[in-house]
Design an enzyme around this catalytic site. Structure first.
Site, short mmCIF file in Angstrom:
data_model
loop_
_atom_site.label_atom_id
_atom_site.label_comp_id
_atom_site.label_asym_id
_atom_site.label_seq_id
_atom_site.Cartn_x
_atom_site.Cartn_y
_atom_site.Cartn_z
NE ARG A 321 7.27 -0.01 -3.21
CZ ARG A 321 6.91 0.53 -2.40
NH1 ARG A 321 7.39 0.00 -2.00
NH2 ARG A 321 5.61 0.57 -2.94
CD GLU A 724 4.35 -5.60 -0.63
OE1 GLU A 724 4.03 -5.62 -1.91
OE2 GLU A 724 5.02 -3.87 0.00
#
Length: 777
Positions: A321, A724
């Site tokens: 990520r 997020e």
């Protein structure tokens, strides 16, 4: 948006209070530790490794058993099944066996009649654990130099970075450091395991991933998954820390309960929670970048080294990520990225809100800031010059086309709303006449991909029951940790059935109801579970429509559900009346629902594919003041504009943006993790030494607004995830501090400011700037 929906408006896209708000404020919301204890409940506590690395020679169990009220001592030899709680790689022992990997690693569990007795006995670990110490690796740099990794390194390349660097008119290279972050959930880790009939177990667990807990507990007990039921009604915060790392507590409680055939509760205190569990990975970056006179990046090369800790946990996915978010909002034609998950003899790090995305994007924002300072340009101009295009320059390094780019329009709107140009000029003027206090300003953008970057995890299930009285019960695979997921799912179901929200209730997450669920993580909770619940409710609505149509001689597609009524053949029936008649006609009034995110693909070997369903965007402008004599900094004002698509619940989403901004600001300014350089002991393991933000750290002016946008992807009611992405917005705070430090040297020197920008870090950067200015003179 209005505070409550008008008649006929439905209940999505409105600011409806959190479904448990009245319980939260009255102190009556039951968490795992609040559940009534079954008669005969015992309490467990963990004995922790006294060294960072060593060979386990012996545990003096007799001394532990002789302590007051102690019933049993559990070691690795007592685990009937697999001694592993690693979510991906089986390299994370439940209890240490043979080798000790970290100071604080659980070695044994003491079970006593009360929690205090168990804790007192477990505290004897230093006396009863005999160890042959081994040399530890305590920093990611040391582990990287030794070639020690929890997973093989990852590489993501596009174009020819070497050529791009060679042909660039300007080049910079440097090193940057970014600290980790403790989740600091208000409710700590806790599990309560109860034996049930025929060898089964029910485990109440504060966890983001009940299905994973079910499987890991079953494996530890050498049972099948159907023997284990895991339930979680709510958590008092999690932030990723209860995705995989709730497992060790669930497994130990269950192993103790199986051995003693009695209920066992395990709730560590805050210090032990810090010492046992991992947190956000800290990163070290070595980078080289080439760019033109306008600051456009022509070539970039970067090594990212993370502190993984002693086991793999989720470090590989976190690094993936990070690499996929290095681009943030920018087109990088030639880029070479290398990611190393360094194995250190410290706690095994894990998921934290953003899951590597913030660490990846931080690097490019730090670089953009340095490029602008090197060229003497406004950093915002350099960022704009590098933004992804809307018809070209719109393919990411991992091969996904950015089809929904709104970053240009969003930033333009924020610039106008916040009066950026005037404030930049005012700050420059202030700094010219202020020798001690320096102000700084920074505007940073966010582009954040939404989906799990492991494709099969992007699925969800739900059950919807409509009872005879017209009330509705929903169960889904997501977990409620305060973010309002259950509220949003209830809104979706009420909207689909055309009923008042009061009719809908969401029950506890339970592995006996929804099987094989994914963690509530990666900002996918509402996307996945909302769609699954909508699917279930839609099936019931269709059955009711067909029933009503048959009774009134019309077509099912002509039946309307709204305002707690059903409109059929120009007649209005109360929803409850139609439901009662459907029950009498033996119509199925419950249904399952399922959803799998479409269009995703990912090749982890080539690091290419379409890992994200869509992108969420945002931007923030922060203004700070820094005392150049003490290093103290303060955020004076923040302006935030964030894209959540068509918000399911604007009030909840604004709350998420505000909370993420302050949490991210804490990570980048005050929350410093310190390990002893020789022993590997985490020195900042309590609120007395680890400083999360308080109300006093919130800026006096915090303007948060939602960007008016329509998700081009078919998400739940065209909303976008909000958990997020906004955590990246306070990059603007850190870079505003860096801007203020740069003003000490009249912006002639690029400050080597590390994160978190504590007072000590700020003073170190100021000293470096002043020394460099002296050399230039």
């Amino acid at each position: 948006m209005c505070d409550a929906p008008p008649i006929a408006a439905g209940v999505v896209h409105w600011s409806i209070p959190h479904e448990s708000a009245h319980l939260h404020v009255s102190g009556t919301a039951p968490y795992t530790d609040d559940l009534p204890e079954v008669a005969g409940t015992l309490h467990a506590a963990l004995g922790l490794s006294p060294v960072a690395h060593g060979r386990l020679l012996d545990i003096d169990v007799a001394v532990l058993r002789s302590q007051p009220n102690v019933v049993a001592v559990i070691t690795a030899a007592d685990i009937p099944g697999e001694n592993n709680c690693g979510p991906v790689v089986h390299d994370d022992p439940i209890l240490a066996d043979g080798v000790l990997h970290s100071l604080g690693q659980p070695v044994f569990a003491v079970v006593a009649t009360d929690r205090e007795s168990a804790r007192r006995a477990a505290a004897l670990a230093k006396q009863v654990v005999r160890v042959e110490e081994l040399p530890p690796l305590l920093t990611p740099e040391a582990a990287h130099a030794a070639g020690q990794y929890v997973m093989p390194p990852k590489h993501l390349l596009r174009g020819d970075a070497t050529q791009g660097l060679a042909q660039a008119p300007h080049r910079l290279q440097g090193t940057a450091r970014l600290g980790g972050q403790e989740q600091f959930y208000l409710e700590g880790q806790i599990s309560y395991a109860l034996p049930t009939e025929d060898g089964g177990f029910k485990v109440y667990c504060s966890t983001q991933h009940p299905s994973e807990m079910q499987l890991l507990v079953a494996h530890a007990l050498d049972l099948q998954a159907h023997h284990v039921q895991v339930e979680c009604r709510r958590m008092g915060g999690a932030f990723g820390g209860k995705e995989s790392q709730s497992a060790i507590f669930a497994c130990i409680a269950a192993v103790c309960a199986r051995k003693l055939r009695r209920p066992v509760k395990l709730r560590p205190d805050r210090d032990d929670d810090f010492m046992v569990t991992g947190r956000r990975h800290c990163f070290v970056y070595d980078y080289e970048v080439g760019f033109d006179d306008d600051g456009r990046i022509l070539g970039a090369r970067i090594d990212m080294v993370s502190r993984a800790g002693y086991s793999a946990d989720l470090s590989a996915a976190v690094m993936t990520r990070a690499l996929c978010h290095f681009d943030n909002a920018y087109w990088l034609p030639n880029v070479e990225m290398h990611g190393y998950s360094a194995r250190t003899n410290t706690q095994s790090n894990t998921a934290f809100r953003g899951f590597g995305g913030p660490q990846g994007a931080f690097a490019i924002e730090y670089i953009m800031d340095s490029v602008a300072r090197h060229l003497g340009k406004d950093p915002l101009a350099v960022r704009r010059a590098n933004f992804y295009g809307q018809g070209d320059r719109n393919v990411t390094p991992y091969g996904q086309t950015v089809r929904d780019n709104v970053i240009h329009r969003l930033v333009d709107e924020l610039v106008q709303r916040s009066d950026y140009a005037k404030r930049r000029a005012d700050i420059d003027a202030f700094n010219l006449t202020s020798p001690v206090l320096k102000r700084g300003l920074a505007l940073t953008p966010v582009k954040f991909g939404i989906s799990f970057n492991v494709v099969h995890l992007n699925q969800a299930g739900a059950l919807v029951h409509v009872y005879q009285d017209g009330s509705v019960l929903v169960n889904h695979g997501g977990t409620e940790m305060g973010q309002g997921l259950n509220t949003k799912v209830a809104q979706v179901v009420a909207h689909e059935l055309g009923v008042r929200l009061e009719r809908v209730r969401v029950s506890a997450t339970d592995t006996s109801k929804i099987a094989n669920t994914s963690a509530t993580a990666a900002s996918t909770g509402s996307d996945l579970n909302g769609k699954a619940a909508q699917n279930a409710a839609r099936k019931i609505r269709q059955r009711l429509a067909e029933h009503a149509a048959a009774l009134h001689g019309t077509a099912a597609d002509q039946v309307r559900f709204a305002d707690d009524e059903v409109l059929v053949a120009d007649q209005r029936l109360p929803f409850a009346t139609l439901v009662k008649g459907a029950y009498m006609a033996r119509l199925q009034l419950w249904s399952d629902g399922f959803y799998a995110t479409p269009g995703l693909n990912w090749n982890p070997d080539t690091m290419q594919g379409n890992p994200f369903f869509y992108y969420a965007y945002g931007a923030a402008l922060s203004e700070v003041v820094v005392d150049s004599l003490t290093g103290e900094s303060k955020l004076l004002r923040a302006d935030v504009l964030h894209d959540v698509g068509r918000s399911l619940n604007p009030a909840l989403d604004i709350g998420q943006v505000e909370g993420a901004f302050i949490q991210g600001m804490g990570w980048l300014t005050t929350e410093e993790l310190v390990w002893h350089p020789n022993t590997g002991r985490l020195m900042t393991h309590a609120p007395s030494t680890y400083k999360i933000p308080t109300a006093n750290d919130c800026p006096p002016v915090l303007n948060v607004q939602l960007f008016d946008n329509h998700n081009t992807s078919d998400s739940i009611h065209r909303s976008k995830a909000v958990g997020e992405p906004p955590l990246l917005l306070p990059f603007s705070v850190f870079l505003a501090i860096r801007d203020a430090v740069s003003a000490v040297g009249n912006h002639r020197v690029d400050p080597p400011l590390r994160a978190p920008a504590t007072a000590e870090a700020v003073l170190d950067a100021i000293d470096a700037v002043q020394a460099a200015v002296a050399r230039l003179a």
